[in-house]
Design a protein around this motif. Structure first.
Motif, mmCIF file in Angstrom:
data_model
loop_
_atom_site.group_PDB
_atom_site.id
_atom_site.type_symbol
_atom_site.label_atom_id
_atom_site.label_comp_id
_atom_site.label_asym_id
_atom_site.label_seq_id
_atom_site.Cartn_x
_atom_site.Cartn_y
_atom_site.Cartn_z
ATOM 1 N N CYS A 14 46.010 34.287 39.940
ATOM 2 C CA CYS A 14 44.584 34.607 39.797
ATOM 3 C C CYS A 14 44.115 35.456 40.979
ATOM 4 O O CYS A 14 43.496 36.506 40.806
ATOM 5 N N ILE A 15 44.409 34.990 42.205
ATOM 6 C CA ILE A 15 44.013 35.721 43.413
ATOM 7 C C ILE A 15 44.733 37.060 43.480
ATOM 8 O O ILE A 15 44.146 38.098 43.792
ATOM 9 N N LYS A 16 46.032 37.033 43.168
ATOM 10 C CA LYS A 16 46.866 38.233 43.257
ATOM 11 C C LYS A 16 46.323 39.349 42.381
ATOM 12 O O LYS A 16 46.118 40.487 42.853
ATOM 13 N N TYR A 17 46.061 39.057 41.118
ATOM 14 C CA TYR A 17 45.643 40.112 40.200
ATOM 15 C C TYR A 17 44.153 40.442 40.334
ATOM 16 O O TYR A 17 43.721 41.536 39.947
ATOM 17 N N VAL A 24 42.228 48.538 42.745
ATOM 18 C CA VAL A 24 42.556 49.708 41.923
ATOM 19 C C VAL A 24 41.308 50.568 41.737
ATOM 20 O O VAL A 24 41.353 51.808 41.820
ATOM 21 N N ILE A 25 40.168 49.902 41.498
ATOM 22 C CA ILE A 25 38.899 50.624 41.331
ATOM 23 C C ILE A 25 38.567 51.397 42.605
ATOM 24 O O ILE A 25 38.212 52.584 42.567
ATOM 25 N N PHE A 26 38.677 50.715 43.767
ATOM 26 C CA PHE A 26 38.385 51.364 45.049
ATOM 27 C C PHE A 26 39.346 52.521 45.307
ATOM 28 O O PHE A 26 38.960 53.561 45.845
ATOM 29 N N GLY A 79 45.271 47.180 49.641
ATOM 30 C CA GLY A 79 44.984 45.978 48.880
ATOM 31 C C GLY A 79 45.693 45.946 47.543
ATOM 32 O O GLY A 79 46.225 44.907 47.131
ATOM 33 N N CYS A 80 45.724 47.097 46.867
ATOM 34 C CA CYS A 80 46.335 47.180 45.540
ATOM 35 C C CYS A 80 47.851 46.981 45.605
ATOM 36 O O CYS A 80 48.402 46.093 44.936
ATOM 37 N N ILE A 81 48.528 47.791 46.404
ATOM 38 C CA ILE A 81 49.986 47.702 46.508
ATOM 39 C C ILE A 81 50.403 46.405 47.197
ATOM 40 O O ILE A 81 51.401 45.773 46.815
ATOM 41 N N GLY A 82 49.618 45.993 48.193
ATOM 42 C CA GLY A 82 49.931 44.743 48.904
ATOM 43 C C GLY A 82 49.918 43.545 47.986
ATOM 44 O O GLY A 82 50.807 42.688 48.042
ATOM 45 N N ALA A 83 48.920 43.477 47.102
ATOM 46 C CA ALA A 83 48.826 42.354 46.160
ATOM 47 C C ALA A 83 49.898 42.446 45.080
ATOM 48 O O ALA A 83 50.549 41.451 44.744
ATOM 49 N N LEU A 84 50.100 43.648 44.519
ATOM 50 C CA LEU A 84 51.058 43.816 43.421
ATOM 51 C C LEU A 84 52.488 43.527 43.878
ATOM 52 O O LEU A 84 53.245 42.857 43.179
ATOM 53 N N ARG A 85 52.854 44.033 45.051
ATOM 54 C CA ARG A 85 54.219 43.880 45.555
ATOM 55 C C ARG A 85 54.372 42.659 46.464
ATOM 56 O O ARG A 85 55.463 42.413 46.985
ATOM 57 N N GLU A 86 53.282 41.915 46.652
ATOM 58 C CA GLU A 86 53.283 40.734 47.525
ATOM 59 C C GLU A 86 53.787 41.115 48.922
ATOM 60 O O GLU A 86 54.612 40.434 49.539
ATOM 61 N N ASN A 87 53.249 42.224 49.402
ATOM 62 C CA ASN A 87 53.618 42.759 50.712
ATOM 63 C C ASN A 87 52.640 42.226 51.748
ATOM 64 O O ASN A 87 51.477 42.645 51.786
ATOM 65 N N ILE A 248 33.598 39.743 53.451
ATOM 66 C CA ILE A 248 34.130 38.445 53.886
ATOM 67 C C ILE A 248 34.961 37.813 52.766
ATOM 68 O O ILE A 248 36.037 37.248 53.009
ATOM 69 N N PHE A 249 34.460 37.918 51.531
ATOM 70 C CA PHE A 249 35.177 37.386 50.374
ATOM 71 C C PHE A 249 36.537 38.062 50.228
ATOM 72 O O PHE A 249 37.557 37.403 49.977
ATOM 73 N N GLY A 250 36.574 39.400 50.407
ATOM 74 C CA GLY A 250 37.826 40.139 50.308
ATOM 75 C C GLY A 250 38.814 39.740 51.389
ATOM 76 O O GLY A 250 40.017 39.587 51.125
ATOM 77 N N ILE A 251 38.324 39.539 52.608
ATOM 78 C CA ILE A 251 39.189 39.118 53.722
ATOM 79 C C ILE A 251 39.782 37.743 53.446
ATOM 80 O O ILE A 251 40.981 37.509 53.645
ATOM 81 N N CYS A 252 38.935 36.825 52.978
ATOM 82 C CA CYS A 252 39.399 35.451 52.698
ATOM 83 C C CYS A 252 40.443 35.427 51.579
ATOM 84 O O CYS A 252 41.457 34.713 51.680
ATOM 85 N N LEU A 253 40.195 36.184 50.510
ATOM 86 C CA LEU A 253 41.155 36.227 49.397
ATOM 87 C C LEU A 253 42.498 36.787 49.850
ATOM 88 O O LEU A 253 43.554 36.251 49.499
ATOM 89 N N ALA A 254 42.442 37.878 50.645
ATOM 90 C CA ALA A 254 43.685 38.483 51.124
ATOM 91 C C ALA A 254 44.457 37.520 52.018
ATOM 92 O O ALA A 254 45.685 37.411 51.920
ATOM 93 N N GLN A 255 43.734 36.787 52.881
ATOM 94 C CA GLN A 255 44.399 35.834 53.766
ATOM 95 C C GLN A 255 45.003 34.671 52.985
ATOM 96 O O GLN A 255 46.108 34.205 53.299
#
Length: 268
Positions: A14-17, A24-26, A79-87, A248-255
């Motif tokens: 859920c968080i990943k996608y 992707v939008i950004f 954010g896009c590639i990092g989440a998709l590739r779990e980098n 802040i929400f984006g930072i927390c989700l990424a962490q």
């Protein structure tokens, strides 16, 4: 071992996608902004003569598209590639970059509140510097015209600020037809007129001040902007708070995603 399998920690899909889709939008918006900026520079011949970037005495609005587009592209890509590739490297970069932007915005807001007079002086200097370069760049000209029409103002602190421009100043040596005038964006609007009279500001500042107020806006853009800010303070504050919460929400989700990925890898 009766068919039971050990189930270790898992990466939250859920968080990943969500991070992937949001960025992707950004990413595409960043590409669009960069494309618009480069197209505008190409139309003005800047790309064929890079040294002309420094020729404009005022502010080139194209820089807004390039800077905003560049930041959005970098953030969206990480954010896009990092989440998709779990980098985790790209995700950490995304978090840190977003955190730096948030810190800079917070610092700018505090400094703007503490040094209000200094900000006003800098705004006055910025507007007058661009008044001098009004005819040098069509994008700058459109930006100034939009500002004066939207806030119903003329110049930084008044119409006489247009004396700084070589075409509008009132010196006897000025042979321009626009001498002692102002741009059409300073003119008061007649709702009955469908077509803009681009010559409405001719000789406007040669008239007595009482008559000037009928033809043109006499208030400067700096005080008009202050008035607009006071009248819309709640809306502006809500927008900035919303942007801050989103960051802040984006930072927390990424962490959280980084923690999930590292936990999974430790369990291998």
């Amino acid at each position: 071992m009766s068919g039971k399998h050990y189930k270790g920690p898992e990466v939250s899909c859920c968080i990943k996608y969500f991070i992937f889709g949001f960025n992707v939008i950004f990413w595409f918006l960043g590409i669009a902004f960069l494309g618009i900026g480069l197209w505008a520079w190409n139309e003005k011949g800047v790309l064929s003569n890079i040294s002309s970037i420094t020729d404009l005495g005022g502010f080139d609005p194209v820089w807004l598209f390039l800077v905003v587009g560049g930041v959005m592209f970098i953030l969206g890509f990480a954010g896009c590639i990092g989440a998709l590739r779990e980098n985790t490297f790209l995700l950490k970069f995304f978090s840190v970059f977003l955190g730096i932007i948030f810190f800079l915005e917070l610092t700018a807001g505090v400094l703007a509140f503490v040094f209000k007079d200094w900000i006003k002086d800098q705004l006055y200097f910025f507007i007058n510097n661009n008044i001098r370069a009004y005819r040098d760049d069509i994008d700058l000209q459109n930006l100034i015209d939009f500002t004066q029409e939207y806030w119903q103002c003329c110049g930084a602190f008044g119409a006489d600020d247009w004396n700084l421009n070589i075409y509008f100043n009132c010196t006897d040596s000025n042979a321009s037809r626009e001498r002692c005038g102002v741009p059409f964006s300073c003119c008061t609007k007649d709702p009955a007129e469908d077509v803009i009279n681009t010559q409405c500001g001719y000789d406007a500042r040669q008239k007595p001040e009482v008559d000037q107020q009928i033809v043109i806006y006499t208030k400067g853009c700096v005080p008009q902007f202050e008035k607009w800010l006071q009248d819309n303070l709640t809306i502006v504050a809500c927008i900035f708070i919303g942007i801050a919460l989103l960051q802040i929400f984006g930072i927390c989700l990424a962490q959280n995603l980084v923690n999930d990925i590292e936990a999974v890898r430790r369990s291998w």
